[in-house]
Design an enzyme around this catalytic site. Sequence first.
Site, short mmCIF file in Angstrom:
data_model
loop_
_atom_site.label_atom_id
_atom_site.label_comp_id
_atom_site.label_asym_id
_atom_site.label_seq_id
_atom_site.Cartn_x
_atom_site.Cartn_y
_atom_site.Cartn_z
N TYR A 142 38.33 71.60 46.70
CA TYR A 142 38.89 70.60 45.58
C TYR A 142 38.31 69.28 45.60
O TYR A 142 37.89 68.60 46.80
CB TYR A 142 40.61 70.27 45.88
CG TYR A 142 41.07 69.61 45.09
CD1 TYR A 142 41.18 69.69 43.61
CD2 TYR A 142 41.61 68.14 45.52
CE1 TYR A 142 42.02 69.10 42.77
CE2 TYR A 142 42.43 67.56 44.62
CZ TYR A 142 42.49 67.64 43.28
OH TYR A 142 42.78 66.98 42.36
N ASP A 234 32.31 66.20 50.73
CA ASP A 234 33.22 65.53 50.30
C ASP A 234 34.31 65.20 51.41
O ASP A 234 34.97 66.38 51.85
CB ASP A 234 34.23 66.24 49.05
CG ASP A 234 35.27 65.79 48.67
OD1 ASP A 234 35.52 64.55 49.16
OD2 ASP A 234 35.69 66.21 47.53
N LYS A 263 41.11 58.12 50.54
CA LYS A 263 42.09 58.23 51.48
C LYS A 263 42.10 56.95 52.73
O LYS A 263 42.56 55.89 52.19
CB LYS A 263 42.26 59.52 52.00
CG LYS A 263 42.53 60.45 50.78
CD LYS A 263 43.34 61.69 51.27
CE LYS A 263 43.22 62.78 50.21
NZ LYS A 263 44.20 63.01 49.36
C1 LIG Z 1 38.42 66.78 49.36
C2 LIG Z 1 39.08 65.81 48.24
N1 LIG Z 1 38.30 65.35 47.26
C3 LIG Z 1 38.59 64.63 46.42
C4 LIG Z 1 39.90 64.33 46.36
C5 LIG Z 1 40.65 63.54 45.04
O1 LIG Z 1 40.91 62.42 45.52
P1 LIG Z 1 41.88 61.51 44.68
O2 LIG Z 1 43.33 62.36 44.67
O3 LIG Z 1 42.07 59.99 45.38
O4 LIG Z 1 41.39 61.16 43.31
C6 LIG Z 1 40.68 64.90 47.20
C7 LIG Z 1 42.38 64.76 47.00
O5 LIG Z 1 43.11 65.16 47.66
C8 LIG Z 1 40.40 65.68 48.19
O6 LIG Z 1 41.31 66.27 49.00
#
Ligand SMILES: Cc1ncc(COP(=O)(O)O)c(C=O)c1O
Length: 445
Positions: A142, A234, A263
């Site tokens: 994700y 990521d 985060k």
């Molecule tokens: C691995 C990862 N990348 C990107 C995101 C997207 O981040 P945001 O919810 O701050 O847009 C998340 C969200 O949980 C995530 O877990």
Amino acid sequence: MNHERSRDLYDRALSVMPGGVNSSVRATQPYPFFVDSGDGAHVIDADGNRYVDYVMGYGPLLYGHDLPEPVQSAIQSHASAGPMYGAPTEVEVELAEFVARHVPSVEMVRFVNSGTEATVSAVRLARGYTERNKIVVMQGGYHGAQESTLVAGDADNPSPSTAGIPHSFAEHTLPVPFNDSEAIRTVFEDHGDDIAAVLVEPILGNKGIVTPVDGYHETLRELCNDYGSLLVFDEVITGFRVGGLQCAQGKFGVTPDLTTFGKIVGGGFPVGAIGGKSNIIEHFTPSGDVFQSGTFSGHPVTMAAGLATLEYAAEHDVYDHINSLAEQLRSGLTDILADRAPEYTVVGTDSMFKTIFTRDGATERGEQCGAGCRQDPNCPNFESCPKTGADVANAETDRWERLFWQEMKDRGVFLTANQFESQFVSYAHTEEDIEKTLEAYAEAL
Ligand SMILES: Cc1ncc(COP(=O)(O)O)c(C=O)c1O
């Protein structure tokens, strides 16, 4: 437990917000509890019920709900100086310097406002830098609510995983199973010269918690080197959590070309960031030709919260403390599962944890995996512990969502709403919280 006020609030919310929430995952069954306040490792809902919180805002809250004094005062002084300016400030330089000093692959950083914005920008940057179109993603990975990665299927048949994305967008995305070196080798053999980047969570954190098997990230690194593609980690979840301040890339000893953050790096405020070597990051405007911009990017309150959060972690035993509490929790869960549900699997590392309701797990664990799956080939459970997002999706996901989550809530433990999202131990959790949590698991399982 009385939930009358939460029920009323949900009733009102349903009239003015789609599904009654602002982020889909919050819509728990039959209705969510509405939070009134936080207190250390706990949240208190609108009806006054108290829960031990392992959601921790879905990851940003390293310290739980009571921020250390230096973090609080940094936030307050920047908020009261006037919230933001549309001109650069010292604190964003300081946070960028901190990140570049601690994260092995990072020389330069561009701050944005969410993890989604970070991955959107990283994909655009990779495409601009390599002048190629295709992006490899992991099935079950994700990367936020973005067009290039909300793609299901496989490399031969990619398709949008949600309404609202043209099929032609998905054609540029190649989903592969995590931990499968053969699959990604084949994809590179077929499409290598068109691949701009491989985008991977170092640990799948949104489809259970799936850790890499030995050598998987090294294979990705090698293939990207051979074909001139960028390796993008990521680290929105793992950043400043797994591996401490060096992040998961430091823990695994693999150096990506780009890293996305979110985060924790914003200390509880909306944030994202893209880091990497200067010669790549400088392709962002205004130094380069890949457009990237944002009214709120580098917001001073967020930057101050992030910097104070990370500085506090650098000066205190934060990671040792939370990792050892989480280890205690994972090994307690392993013992409970051995007794109650031996086919289930405990997963997680550092301060991340989850129990996956696997249907066919082995009934024994090796020593290495006694506190969460380590993908240890010597563990009797190695063949059946989750290796891919699909393995997690095949678990008893309904049982978690429809029964188990509610059972835990009724016992005063707040877990993530479904089988897929990671849970987190914070600096505010205590041994007493862990004991109470283990008792609740033992009863609810
Ligand atoms: C691995 C990862 N990348 C990107 C995101 C997207 O981040 P945001 O919810 O701050 O847009 C998340 C969200 O949980 C995530 O877990």
